[in-house]
Design an enzyme around this catalytic site. Structure first.
Site, short mmCIF file in Angstrom:
data_model
loop_
_atom_site.label_atom_id
_atom_site.label_comp_id
_atom_site.label_asym_id
_atom_site.label_seq_id
_atom_site.Cartn_x
_atom_site.Cartn_y
_atom_site.Cartn_z
N GLY A 1 39.72 31.22 54.95
CA GLY A 1 40.63 31.08 55.87
C GLY A 1 40.39 32.77 56.73
O GLY A 1 40.29 33.70 56.19
N CYS A 2 40.51 32.40 57.94
CA CYS A 2 40.05 33.29 58.80
C CYS A 2 41.40 34.46 58.72
O CYS A 2 40.53 35.59 58.77
CB CYS A 2 41.12 34.03 60.37
SG CYS A 2 42.10 32.08 60.57
N TRP A 3 42.97 34.67 58.07
CA TRP A 3 43.47 35.58 58.62
C TRP A 3 43.28 37.06 56.96
O TRP A 3 43.12 37.71 57.02
CB TRP A 3 45.18 35.44 58.15
CG TRP A 3 45.30 35.21 59.29
CD1 TRP A 3 45.78 33.56 59.92
CD2 TRP A 3 46.19 36.43 60.01
NE1 TRP A 3 46.50 34.29 60.71
CE2 TRP A 3 46.02 35.71 61.15
CE3 TRP A 3 46.19 37.58 59.65
CZ2 TRP A 3 47.32 36.77 62.48
CZ3 TRP A 3 46.58 38.22 60.40
CH2 TRP A 3 46.74 37.76 62.02
N TYR B 1 37.51 40.78 63.91
CA TYR B 1 36.61 39.73 63.88
C TYR B 1 37.02 38.56 64.54
O TYR B 1 38.09 38.63 64.56
CB TYR B 1 36.23 39.25 62.43
CG TYR B 1 37.39 39.65 61.58
CD1 TYR B 1 37.30 37.59 61.65
CD2 TYR B 1 37.74 40.18 61.52
CE1 TYR B 1 38.48 37.79 60.26
CE2 TYR B 1 39.21 39.99 60.61
CZ TYR B 1 39.82 38.26 59.74
OH TYR B 1 40.53 38.20 58.63
#
EC number: 1.2.1.38
Length: 308
Positions: free
Chosen positions: A115-117, A287
């Site tokens: 996941g991004c987080w 990012y």
């Protein structure tokens, strides 16, 4: 013969980004279900089994169904949903997480795209827990902000429609049940759940994660320089990685710490700030939530799995 790549869910946010990243690649063959057959389960099964790598850009239940449709032992899978991120038999697709993680991804048949987080906090916390500077039971809180593209098509459409009237800073996850907590806990090597309190900003993509640390209760209170050295040593040992550690510096503000600065790339940059007299520190990561945080990571994992 070119490897065949099938993106199951290619018309969603992540799928479209992956298609864009692969558009100029001449070393791959992208296969797609014809429009008139897109809703047929049989068609999905046919293309999943014809692919060398299937990238799943689907809700969790649909991703699980896609995996169940694969009847061979040759199709490799990258799942961008949360369905398999802590599942047994799936490699976690954060290639810089450990010095041997890229090899684990390269040899895997099943890879769970991160996941991004969680990636920013994992990048900063895992080296500290592994080195012993932070105990596994240390209380962790994660804050930050990401672009609205992280919320998928409904949030994108809502923000675009509202334009300048859209919220500049919209906290969410206020029930403290963020879907990324299990993978953050597992791969940061924490012994209990951290608090995740993310927010969405009025910009399309990019993100900053922040982990504040109150260090005064530790038997050995690490200095900012010690925290930075442990993180820098971790990433220095990883060949070919895309995570950069900024030099340790004391600064009130740094214009380069901008959530959009790495948009369109697969890069991540990590920062450590500290006040040793107060025994406090901040761990930051910058990012692209659609790059290293999603589609870029999927392409990186695909290349590793294909040996490209």
């Amino acid at each position: 013969m070119k490897p065949k790549i099938f993106i199951d869910g290619e018309h969603g946010t992540t799928g479209l980004q992956i298609r864009a990243l692969l558009a100029e690649r001449s070393d791959l063959e992208i296969i797609s279900i014809p429009t008139e057959r897109r809703k047929e389960t049989a068609a999905r099964g046919e293309f999943l089994n014809a692919a060398d790598v299937a990238i799943l850009c689907l809700p969790d239940d649909a991703a699980k169904e896609s995996v169940s449709l694969i009847a061979n032992d040759t199709t490799k899978v990258i799942d961008a949903s949360t369905a398999h991120r802590v599942a047994e038999g799936w490699a976690y697709g954060f290639a810089e997480m450990d010095k041997d993680q890229a090899k684990a991804i390269a040899s895997a048949k099943r890879v769970a795209n991160p996941g991004c987080w969680p990636q920013g906090p994992i990048a900063t916390l895992r080296p500290l827990v592994t080195s012993g500077l932070l105990p596994a039971d240390f209380p962790i809180t994660v804050n930050g902000i990401s672009g609205y593209s992280g919320g998928g098509r409904p949030m994108i459409e809502d923000y675009v429609a509202k334009g300048e009237e859209a919220s500049e800073f919209l906290p969410y996850g206020l029930t403290l049940r963020h879907k990324h907590v299990p993978e953050l806990r597992a791969y940061a090597r924490l012994s209990h759940d951290p608090i995740m309190q993310p927010a969405v900003g009025n910009f399309a993509q990019g993100m900053i994660t922040v982990v504040p640390l109150q260090l005064g209760s530790l038997d050995h209170v690490p200095t900012g320089a010690e925290l930075h050295a442990a993180i820098a040593d971790h990433f220095a040992a990883i060949k070919g990685g895309v995570v950069e550690v900024a030099p340790y510096a004391h600064s009130e503000r740094m214009p380069e710490i901008n959530p959009e600065v790495y948009n369109g790339t697969n890069r991540m940059k990590v920062y450590v700030f500290a006040n040793d007299k107060r025994a406090q520190a901040l761990l930051l990561a910058v990012y692209d939530n659609l790059g290293k945080g999603a589609s870029g990571a999927a392409v990186q994992n695909m290349d590793l799995m294909l040996g490209l």
